[in-house]
Write an enzyme that holds these catalytic residues in place. Structure first.
Site, PDB file in Angstrom:
ATOM      1  N   GLU A 141       0.817  -1.217   0.000  1.00 32.15           N
ATOM      2  CA  GLU A 141       0.000   0.000   0.000  1.00 32.15           C
ATOM      3  C   GLU A 141       0.851   1.266   0.000  1.00 32.15           C
ATOM      4  OE1 GLU A 141      -4.116  -1.570   2.114  1.00 32.15           O
ATOM      5  OE2 GLU A 141      -2.653  -0.498   3.352  1.00 32.15           O
ATOM      6  N   GLU A 194      -6.697  -7.711  -0.890  1.00 34.43           N
ATOM      7  CA  GLU A 194      -7.309  -7.714   0.436  1.00 34.43           C
ATOM      8  C   GLU A 194      -8.797  -7.417   0.277  1.00 34.43           C
ATOM      9  OE1 GLU A 194      -5.361  -5.107   3.200  1.00 34.43           O
ATOM     10  OE2 GLU A 194      -3.345  -5.763   2.627  1.00 34.43           O
TER      11      GLU A 194
END
Length: 645
Positions: free
Chosen positions: A141, A312
């Site tokens: 991320e 995710e």
């Protein structure tokens, strides 16, 4: 295929074998591990402890599971920070950030780049040849916690070099930035500082170049890792997990170095953070807004050049939004199928088991901390069983293209010219309007070919480069430009010919004045499409064209010349829907008036219907449709899949 994020280092080794067996039995095929494990892999400088990771990979492989191995650079260990404190980033207030969370490094740090090179090389050399390792995720991320833009001395030095490479001479920079204003002229690149802590706002050209530089630094850091992985792990894929509603870096540019894009899907958290009306937030508090996940699926499919994963997937309540409700029963299954309908190759749930400790202990997993299966587990297992009985057809090009530009987001962040102006908000308004009509959408960057699309929507493109202009010229269907398109030059100046700048080659009009409107102050526009109260933004246009919509003062709100349309205002949802419906009808596309909360997506010859609402709805299937999942009556928080006769 389905997967899961797993942290073997959080659990006793005695539990690993049972976890792996249950993953296989649940129908999972891929397991991501290792992305936050640097301190466990190298507890002291130069002392590597691979044994636990060797064993974890072997345990998963024994059950036939494929491993996605994360490079651990998102979490440099304490000993590294203590040895080289200069790797810590500096925030825009000039404060050095500290150890104790994650993403605590500066992308420009030469020391950190070398340390990242070292650990990634060691990881790739050891595991790159293993059959059990399917591929790698770089870092984790990028940019989370406001970490793309650092203001440390290393960034300042690197920024000066970036500017010199871009402009060549300081005279060219002064001209580009308009430094005659407020006596800002520079005598050398060495005088240029980072654009923060100024008494008044910084020069917008300076800020935009800094945002470009910061995005380029992330791409360079990622490319460093990709090159290592390509060298030592041939044949293994490389991806990165991007985030939702995040524009600080140009994902289209970064993903050029990846095999495909991945993203992390948390529909409830994103919905709670969105600037939606309170009643809409409540309506979708347990489902997520019907277009939140879909928009990002389409965006990252475009970023990945047709390929993407959900790395995710939210399985229950998260821990990081202002409010964290639990998903309605059935929503984890619905989100999973929706991702697959939009082309996801793998949907991976975060995480296998809820952590009982540290910062994310309130973040749900497929299992509770006591290892009992939770809601997400049962719904994921059901999807796995359903998938086993179906062979998904390939994803085809959508009929509508939506042009998305990260640089536009930076420009409007630098100069919103109105408190409510939001590039993402405008993009989402158009995207949601298309979805409410039952239309599929491809999200593409400026300059991408628009051939084969029935029509294209450009919500706002302030800088129109030659490659984008050429793509618009070659478009086969109508192209709709939203407000502020063509409003800036590449150096953040108003075009000499006035906006829409280069688009005047397609549309003979000039924007001579703009205004931003406070909430409640509305301008009414009307014409053949209807009558619409409009707010937030309005432009005054001079054009030798008859407007399709006119404000009450007689000035035009919507113009058309041939295939090209220009909207000189922020549209209401009603106007966006009416206008897009008209363009679709003109292009021969069938549009629907879908019930609130119902959305469609096509994959090959299959049609998917997703009901985000609390009431059953009728699927808009033909009489002869063959249902593959569900039925014509789509229950609350449920889905149906059919093939048209």
């Amino acid at each position: 295929m389905l997967g899961v994020c797993y942290y073997p280092e959080h659990w006793p080794k005695e539990r690993w074998k049972e976890d792996a067996r249950r993953m296989r039995e649940a129908g999972l095929s891929h397991v991501r591990i290792g992305e936050f494990a640097w301190a466990l892999l190298e507890p002291e400088p130069g002392r590597l402890e691979w044994g636990w990771l060797d064993e974890a990979i072997a345990t998963l492989a024994a059950e036939g599971l494929k491993v996605v191995l994360g490079t651990p650079t998102a979490t440099p260990p304490k000993w590294l920070v203590d040895r080289y404190p200069e790797i810590l980033p500096v925030d825009r207030e000039g404060r050095r950030r500290r150890f104790g969370g994650r993403r605590h490094y500066c992308f420009s740090s030469p020391v950190y780049r070398e340390e990242a090179r070292r650990i990634v090389t060691l990881l790739a050399e050891r595991y790159g040849g293993l059959e059990a390792v399917a591929g790698f995720q770089t870092d984790n991320e990028y940019g989370c916690h406001d970490t793309v833009r650092c203001y440390c001395p290393r960034c300042q030095e690197a920024f000066r070099g970036w500017l010199e490479a871009r402009y060549g001479t300081i005279e060219a920079l002064n001209e580009a930035w308009g430094t005659a204003f407020w006596s800002q002229r520079y005598r050398s690149f060495a005088e240029v500082e980072l654009p923060h802590l100024t008494v008044a706002e910084p020069n917008p050209s300076h800020l935009l170049d800094y945002y470009r530089f910061a995005s380029d630094q992330v791409r360079a850091f990622n490319r460093l890792q990709v090159e290592i992985l390509r060298a030592h792990a041939p044949g293994k894929f490389v991806t990165h997990n991007f985030m939702g509603f995040f524009t600080d870096l140009d994902a289209f540019a970064l993903a050029q170095d990846l095999d495909f894009a991945s993203w992390d899907s948390y529909p409830l958290g994103f919905t709670d953070l969105m600037p939606l009306p309170p009643e809409e937030k409540l309506r979708y508090a347990r489902t997520g807004h019907p277009d939140v996940a879909a928009f990002h699926h389409d965006l990252y499919r475009g970023v990945g050049r047709g390929r993407f994963w959900v790395m995710e997937q939210q399985p229950g309540p998260v821990n990081w939004a202002p409010h964290n409700p639990s998903p309605a029963p059935g929503m984890v299954r619905l989100w999973t199928w929706e991702a697959l309908a939009h082309g996801a190759e793998v949907v991976s749930y975060f995480r296998w088991r809820q952590a009982p400790f540290a910062q994310e202990q309130m973040h749900a997993g497929l299992h509770r901390p006591d290892s009992a299966p939770d809601q997400g587990f049962f719904e994921a297992k059901r999807v796995a069983e359903e998938l086993a009985a179906l062979a998904l057809p390939p994803v085809a090009q959508a009929p509508v293209a939506l042009v998305f530009d990260y640089e536009a987001a930076w420009i409007y962040e630098v100069q919103p010219q109105g408190a409510e102006w939001s590039y993402l908000g405008l993009v989402y308004l158009f995207y949601s309007a298309l979805r409410r009509l039952g239309l599929d959408v491809d999200v593409v960057p400026p300059g991408a070919s628009l051939r084969g699309y029935a029509f294209a929507v450009v919500p706002s493109l302030p800088i129109v480069r030659e490659e984008a202009l050429e793509a618009f010229r070659e478009a086969e269907g109508p192209v709709l430009f939203g407000p502020r398109s063509g409003s800036k030059t590449e150096t953040f100046q108003i075009p000499k010919e006035l906006p829409p700048g280069p688009l005047q080659a397609l549309l003979p009009l000039k924007v001579v004045r703009v205004e931003s409107l406070p909430p409640g102050l509305l301008e009414v526009a009307e014409g053949a499409l209807g009558r619409f109260p409009l707010g937030l933004w309005r432009e005054w246009v001079e054009a030798p064209l008859k407007p399709l919509l006119t404000f009450q003062d007689g000035k035009g709100a919507l113009y058309r010349e041939g295939r090209y349309l220009y909207l000189a205002a922020w549209p209401s949802p009603e106007l966006a829907g009416r206008l897009l419906s008209a363009l679709a009808a003109e292009a021969g596309l069938k549009v629907l008036s879908l019930p609130e909360g119902l959305r469609l997506r096509r994959r090959g010859t299959w049609v998917f219907a997703f009901n985000y609402g609390p009431e059953a709805v009728e699927a808009p299937a033909s009489e002869g449709a063959r249902f593959l999942l569900g039925s014509r009556r789509v229950g609350p928080y449920d889905l149906a899949v059919w093939e048209e006769a």
